[in-house]
Design a protein around this motif. Structure first.
Motif, short mmCIF file in Angstrom:
data_model
loop_
_atom_site.label_atom_id
_atom_site.label_comp_id
_atom_site.label_asym_id
_atom_site.label_seq_id
_atom_site.Cartn_x
_atom_site.Cartn_y
_atom_site.Cartn_z
N ALA A 149 -14.89 24.15 -29.36
CA ALA A 149 -13.73 23.91 -28.51
C ALA A 149 -13.23 25.23 -27.91
O ALA A 149 -13.26 26.27 -28.56
N PHE A 150 -12.75 25.14 -26.64
CA PHE A 150 -12.24 26.30 -25.91
C PHE A 150 -10.95 25.92 -25.21
O PHE A 150 -10.70 24.75 -24.92
N PRO A 151 -10.12 26.91 -24.87
CA PRO A 151 -8.96 26.61 -24.03
C PRO A 151 -9.41 26.04 -22.69
O PRO A 151 -10.50 26.35 -22.21
N LYS A 152 -8.58 25.21 -22.09
CA LYS A 152 -8.90 24.63 -20.78
C LYS A 152 -9.20 25.74 -19.77
O LYS A 152 -8.45 26.69 -19.62
N GLY A 153 -10.35 25.59 -19.08
CA GLY A 153 -10.73 26.55 -18.06
C GLY A 153 -11.33 27.83 -18.57
O GLY A 153 -11.54 28.78 -17.79
N SER A 154 -11.63 27.92 -19.86
CA SER A 154 -12.17 29.15 -20.44
C SER A 154 -13.52 29.51 -19.81
O SER A 154 -14.40 28.66 -19.64
N GLU A 155 -13.69 30.80 -19.51
CA GLU A 155 -14.95 31.29 -18.96
C GLU A 155 -16.02 31.46 -20.04
O GLU A 155 -17.16 31.81 -19.74
N LEU A 156 -15.66 31.20 -21.30
CA LEU A 156 -16.62 31.32 -22.39
C LEU A 156 -17.54 30.11 -22.50
O LEU A 156 -18.60 30.20 -23.11
N VAL A 157 -17.16 28.98 -21.92
CA VAL A 157 -17.92 27.74 -22.12
C VAL A 157 -19.36 27.90 -21.66
O VAL A 157 -20.31 27.57 -22.40
N GLU A 158 -19.57 28.40 -20.46
CA GLU A 158 -20.93 28.50 -19.91
C GLU A 158 -21.82 29.46 -20.71
O GLU A 158 -22.92 29.07 -21.11
N PRO A 159 -21.37 30.71 -20.98
CA PRO A 159 -22.24 31.59 -21.77
C PRO A 159 -22.47 31.08 -23.19
O PRO A 159 -23.56 31.25 -23.75
N PHE A 160 -21.47 30.45 -23.80
CA PHE A 160 -21.67 29.89 -25.14
C PHE A 160 -22.69 28.76 -25.10
O PHE A 160 -23.55 28.66 -25.99
N ASN A 161 -22.62 27.90 -24.09
CA ASN A 161 -23.59 26.82 -23.97
C ASN A 161 -25.00 27.36 -23.80
O ASN A 161 -25.97 26.83 -24.37
N GLU A 162 -25.13 28.41 -23.02
CA GLU A 162 -26.45 29.00 -22.79
C GLU A 162 -27.05 29.49 -24.11
O GLU A 162 -28.21 29.19 -24.42
N LYS A 163 -26.27 30.22 -24.89
CA LYS A 163 -26.77 30.74 -26.17
C LYS A 163 -26.93 29.63 -27.21
O LYS A 163 -27.83 29.69 -28.05
N LEU A 164 -26.07 28.63 -27.15
CA LEU A 164 -26.19 27.49 -28.06
C LEU A 164 -27.50 26.75 -27.83
O LEU A 164 -28.21 26.40 -28.78
#
Length: 287
Positions: free
Chosen positions: A241-256
């Motif tokens: 889970a991330f805060p709404k609009g977090s820029e971490l979602v995309e890089p975390f998904n890539e590494k996940l």
């Protein structure tokens, strides 16, 4: 009198010195203001995703083995989720700080900016999606009713008039409430899984609705426990889970996804869940 005269002279000198240095004198040249007249500078918070080398704070509830728990020998928070977080943050160039709190306080802590993301076996329900963003699903699970052998409970219908414990804020809380409306049992909500398990063993509740992988460790430790599977009203599965609009979602998904595709996720599942059969099933589905 001499003492009074000396005191008056000292006060006058002090006043003259202050007048020469205070705000009532000549204005300082532009761009050369005295240092003590500047407003205190407050460092603006930096978005964790703006660059590498910083620290990301992970919120979790360390009462949920094998996802996360406290190592009694070292006092450190360890588990499946922690290893996933360490892999991703290291790959992205961040340090990781893990903060433990009650499960139902995780999303509020993230919304308040105290943590950058949450890894706690959390399911991306529609209600949660209104307030936070989620990564892709990284692990699927099932719901179980856990009870004691002498309780005479072998189906959901047997729970009528009884007390069923759930973790406050968990997906099982919503599932239990839906089941209670249909089958007429009382839902008892508590903060921590060990607390709920203790209530069951003490006979103060009759059963627990909990995730299968979490139940496994408790059932192995307590011979008098038994369980059966219950269909969930919500889609099961854990995500970050991330805060709404977090820029971490995309890089975390890539590494996940790299973690999953490389086979390292299977290794972590075997390490923490001892789930050889589940890994084989997943490989068969991919083929």
């Amino acid at each position: 009198m001499k003492k009074l005269w000396m005191f008056g002279l000292s006060a006058a000198l002090s006043f003259g010195i202050l007048a020469g240095c205070g705000t009532g004198g000549e204005e300082a040249p532009a761009g050369d203001a005295p240092a003590d007249s500047e407003e205190p500078q407050t460092e603006e918070p930096t978005e964790a995703s703006e660059g590498e080398g910083g620290t990301l704070v992970m919120g979790t509830s360390a009462d949920y083995p094998p996802y996360e728990s406290i190592d009694t020998q070292t006092g450190e928070i360890v588990g499946f989720d922690v290893d996933i977080a360490r892999y991703i943050t290291e790959e992205l160039g961040y340090e990781l700080q893990v903060e433990d709190m009650d499960f139902n306080g995780l999303i509020p802590a993230m919304e308040a900016g105290r943590v950058d993301f949450v890894l706690a076996g959390m399911t991306p329900t529609e209600e949660r999606l209104e307030n936070v963003d989620f990564s892709d699903i990284y692990y699927d699970a099932k719901n179980l009713i856990v009870t004691t052998e002498d309780a005479g409970i072998s189906a959901v219908e047997d729970l009528a008039g009884l007390k069923v414990g759930v973790q406050l804020g968990s997906i099982q809380e919503g599932d239990a409430e839906a089941l209670a409306e249909e089958h007429g049992f009382e839902v008892v909500k508590l903060n921590r899984i060990p607390e709920i398990m203790q209530e069951l063993l003490a006979g103060r509740i009759d059963a627990i609705l909990m995730e299968d992988t979490v139940a496994a460790g408790h059932m192995e430790a307590q011979d008098q426990l038994l369980s059966f599977e219950v269909e969930s009203e919500e889609e099961m599965g854990s995500a970050i889970a991330f805060p709404k609009g977090s820029e971490l979602v995309e890089p975390f998904n890539e590494k996940l996804n790299e973690l999953i595709e490389s086979g390292k996720m299977d290794e972590l599942i075997l390490q923490w869940f001892d789930a050889e059969g589940e890994v084989e099933d997943a490989e068969a589905e991919q083929e």
